[in-house]
Design an enzyme around this catalytic site. Structure first.
Site, mmCIF file in Angstrom:
data_model
loop_
_atom_site.group_PDB
_atom_site.id
_atom_site.type_symbol
_atom_site.label_atom_id
_atom_site.label_comp_id
_atom_site.label_asym_id
_atom_site.label_seq_id
_atom_site.Cartn_x
_atom_site.Cartn_y
_atom_site.Cartn_z
ATOM 1 N N GLU A 123 51.836 45.800 32.242
ATOM 2 C CA GLU A 123 52.512 44.675 31.611
ATOM 3 C C GLU A 123 51.573 43.949 30.655
ATOM 4 O OE1 GLU A 123 55.661 43.392 32.552
ATOM 5 O OE2 GLU A 123 56.110 44.663 34.276
ATOM 6 N N CYS A 157 48.309 38.263 26.593
ATOM 7 C CA CYS A 157 47.823 38.404 27.973
ATOM 8 C C CYS A 157 47.819 39.884 28.346
ATOM 9 C CB CYS A 157 48.747 37.609 28.899
ATOM 10 S SG CYS A 157 48.332 37.762 30.644
ATOM 11 N N CYS A 164 46.386 45.360 42.166
ATOM 12 C CA CYS A 164 45.156 44.607 42.420
ATOM 13 C C CYS A 164 44.808 44.725 43.894
ATOM 14 C CB CYS A 164 45.342 43.136 42.050
ATOM 15 S SG CYS A 164 43.815 42.169 42.189
ATOM 16 N N CYS A 168 45.498 38.033 47.036
ATOM 17 C CA CYS A 168 45.809 36.597 47.090
ATOM 18 C C CYS A 168 47.243 36.444 47.597
ATOM 19 C CB CYS A 168 45.650 35.974 45.708
ATOM 20 S SG CYS A 168 44.009 36.229 45.015
ATOM 21 N N CYS A 171 50.385 35.858 45.112
ATOM 22 C CA CYS A 171 50.487 36.674 43.898
ATOM 23 C C CYS A 171 51.255 37.963 44.152
ATOM 24 C CB CYS A 171 49.081 36.992 43.405
ATOM 25 S SG CYS A 171 49.038 38.098 41.988
ATOM 26 N N CYS A 391 54.083 33.931 34.940
ATOM 27 C CA CYS A 391 53.288 34.470 36.054
ATOM 28 C C CYS A 391 54.153 34.686 37.288
ATOM 29 C CB CYS A 391 52.172 33.509 36.458
ATOM 30 S SG CYS A 391 51.377 32.672 35.116
HETATM 31 N N1 SAH Z 1 42.897 38.621 38.868
HETATM 32 C C1 SAH Z 1 42.467 37.602 37.989
HETATM 33 C C2 SAH Z 1 43.275 37.548 36.706
HETATM 34 C C3 SAH Z 1 44.767 37.742 36.826
HETATM 35 S S1 SAH Z 1 45.654 36.505 37.688
HETATM 36 C C4 SAH Z 1 42.470 36.259 38.688
HETATM 37 O O1 SAH Z 1 43.018 36.160 39.781
HETATM 38 O O2 SAH Z 1 41.898 35.320 38.136
HETATM 39 C C5 SAH Z 1 45.699 35.182 36.491
HETATM 40 C C6 SAH Z 1 46.073 33.824 37.087
HETATM 41 O O3 SAH Z 1 47.413 33.808 37.574
HETATM 42 C C7 SAH Z 1 45.175 33.450 38.250
HETATM 43 O O4 SAH Z 1 44.593 32.190 38.026
HETATM 44 C C8 SAH Z 1 46.136 33.415 39.424
HETATM 45 O O5 SAH Z 1 45.703 32.465 40.364
HETATM 46 C C9 SAH Z 1 47.469 33.072 38.770
HETATM 47 N N2 SAH Z 1 48.672 33.454 39.541
HETATM 48 C C10 SAH Z 1 48.850 34.525 40.342
HETATM 49 N N3 SAH Z 1 50.101 34.546 40.862
HETATM 50 C C11 SAH Z 1 50.745 33.446 40.403
HETATM 51 C C12 SAH Z 1 52.055 32.913 40.580
HETATM 52 N N4 SAH Z 1 52.948 33.500 41.361
HETATM 53 N N5 SAH Z 1 52.362 31.762 39.927
HETATM 54 C C13 SAH Z 1 51.450 31.159 39.122
HETATM 55 N N6 SAH Z 1 50.207 31.635 38.913
HETATM 56 C C14 SAH Z 1 49.843 32.754 39.551
HETATM 57 FE FE1 SF4 Z 2 44.576 40.001 42.003
HETATM 58 FE FE2 SF4 Z 2 46.671 38.373 41.809
HETATM 59 FE FE3 SF4 Z 2 44.505 37.572 43.157
HETATM 60 FE FE4 SF4 Z 2 44.386 37.798 40.466
HETATM 61 S S1 SF4 Z 2 45.671 36.363 41.624
HETATM 62 S S2 SF4 Z 2 42.886 38.555 41.987
HETATM 63 S S3 SF4 Z 2 45.768 39.568 40.157
HETATM 64 S S4 SF4 Z 2 45.854 39.307 43.719
#
Ligand code: SAH
Ligand code: SF4
Length: 400
Positions: A123, A157, A164, A168, A171, A391
């Protein structure tokens, strides 16, 4: 934070280890792909083909500046050479956009086909006017700048991995596990194909690049930095218009601190919580690299004048969005002594994830608490909600 275009059952797959070195700077499927090689690598291929080294520079110009996708269209090379290369199995081999979703707000979401021949897509999201996440770190256009007025400031982006491994809790990408690393060429190609689609003129148009799509860039460090080198040296982009976001992979941040300033993007840390206790609950990786260890690594990065470290902060309703959390974040950031700004992101819901979105009043209270504490703060606009490009929304659309 993006979610790949795969059906629900993929999320049931057991988490895979990244194939690692199998996906080096060259793409994996065959050795005859030109896209992804830098000028020096192209030159050595040309020398091996009995050509002068400067043909490599010509090829780099064609692939990365002129954005030519077919070998036969590279007319700076003699026809006989093009035919000879094709007969030897060489191709440009640039990934292509497989699908486009367009939002009423101008945002576009793409599925870009990877080049491994495995049918995998990643994406990529184009936000014509940015999402405000890029403001406040010393690169905003000068209001008097004519070019900034004529050409909108866009944000692109891009993804660094398929899925991944970081897990988290909030996410959607995490649900997929790690499918595989992207090669440098696959990462850089997301930029080239979108620039091509929007006729972006490098040097004229202001495009900010954020490595904030699918995946953890610092767990695919060599290919991520390989892509940065291609984008800076061959495409001509400034690393000061690129931001890489990490969940806090300390060895990656330490390597990043060693990168030369002419190649180093800006750094964003996904802080997401006011303290280790909450952070460990929502980001289990915090057990391995707690906040202080991240801050210690970030301190090693030599910042440019006016550059700030961005702390991203996803607001989870009731869990991380209270005013006392904001005050704690402000204290934490002040304690680091780092020039910093905070990017607030209201959590976007996704299927199977049990959090709630923050109330507008909570967002506002959080923001003003940080501002009152003297911390620059920006609220990231959710872009492309109608095409589920914000996101954490992508998977839902694909199911619908
Ligand atoms: N893996 C890296 C970069 C991709 S995620 C990281 O975690 O930094 C980019 C951003 O999106 C991160 O700051 C993450 O905390 C945020 N993010 C992930 N899932 C989300 C969601 N469901 N709603 C809003 N932000 C989210
Ligand atoms: Fe991976 Fe999502 Fe955590 Fe970023 S926020 S490190 S993409 S699991």
């Amino acid at each position: 934070m993006l979610t790949p275009a795969v059906s629900e059952d993929l999320s049931q797959l057991v988490r895979l280890e990244a194939p690692g070195s199998a996906y080096g700077s060259q793409d994996s499927s065959d050795g005859r792909r030109l896209f992804g090689l830098d000028a020096a690598e192209l030159a050595s291929r040309m020398i091996a083909a009995g050509e002068p080294a400067w043909r490599g520079r010509q090829l780099a110009e064609a692939l990365y500046r002129q954005r030519i996708a077919e070998l036969d269209a590279i007319t700076t090379l003699p026809k006989a050479l093009r035919q000879r290369l094709a007969a030897g199995g060489w191709q440009v081999g640039r990934p292509a956009i497989a699908q486009v979703f367009q939002s009423v707000d101008g945002t576009e979401r793409y599925l870009v086909e990877c080049s491994g021949g495995d049918g995998v897509t990643v994406e990529t999201v184009w936000m014509p006017e940015g999402d405000d996440g890029e403001t406040g770190d010393g690169v905003e256009p000068d209001a008097s700048d004519e070019s900034a007025k004529r050409h909108h400031q866009a944000t692109l982006c891009i993804s660094s991995q398929v899925g991944c491994a970081v897990n988290c809790r909030f996410c959607l990408t995490a649900k997929l596990g790690l499918q595989r690393n992207l090669s440098s060429g696959e990462i850089a190609s997301q930029v080239i194909v979108v620039f091509d689609r929007h006729a972006v003129e490098v040097g004229r148009d202001r495009v900010n690049l954020v490595f904030m799509g699918m995946g953890e860039p610092f767990l695919n460090y060599d290919n991520f930095m390989g892509a940065v080198r291609l984008l800076v040296r061959e495409v001509g982009l400034s690393p000061q218009r690129m931001t890489v976001s990490t969940s806090g992979i300390v060895p990656g941040i330490e390597r990043f601190a060693q990168e030369p300033p002419e190649l180093r993007p800006k750094l964003a840390i996904s802080l997401n919580a006011p303290n280790d206790q909450i952070r460990s609950e929502i980001m289990p990786i915090n057990h391995k690299w707690p906040i202080e260890s991240i801050v210690a690594a970030v301190r090693r990065v030599k910042l440019r004048p006016r550059e700030r470290i961005t702390f991203e902060y996803v607001l989870l309703g009731g869990i991380t969005d209270r005013t006392e959390h904001a005050a704690e974040v402000a204290r934490l950031i002040r304690r680091t002594g780092l020039p910093a700004k905070v990017n607030l992101i209201a959590w976007n819901p996704g299927p199977g994830i049990n959090y709630s979105t923050p109330q507008p009043e909570a967002i506002e209270a959080f923001r003003s608490t940080l501002i009152d504490a003297g911390i620059p703060v920006y609220l990231r606009k959710p872009r492309g909600r109608d095409i589920f490009a914000a996101c954490g929304q992508l998977k839902r659309t694909l199911e619908g």
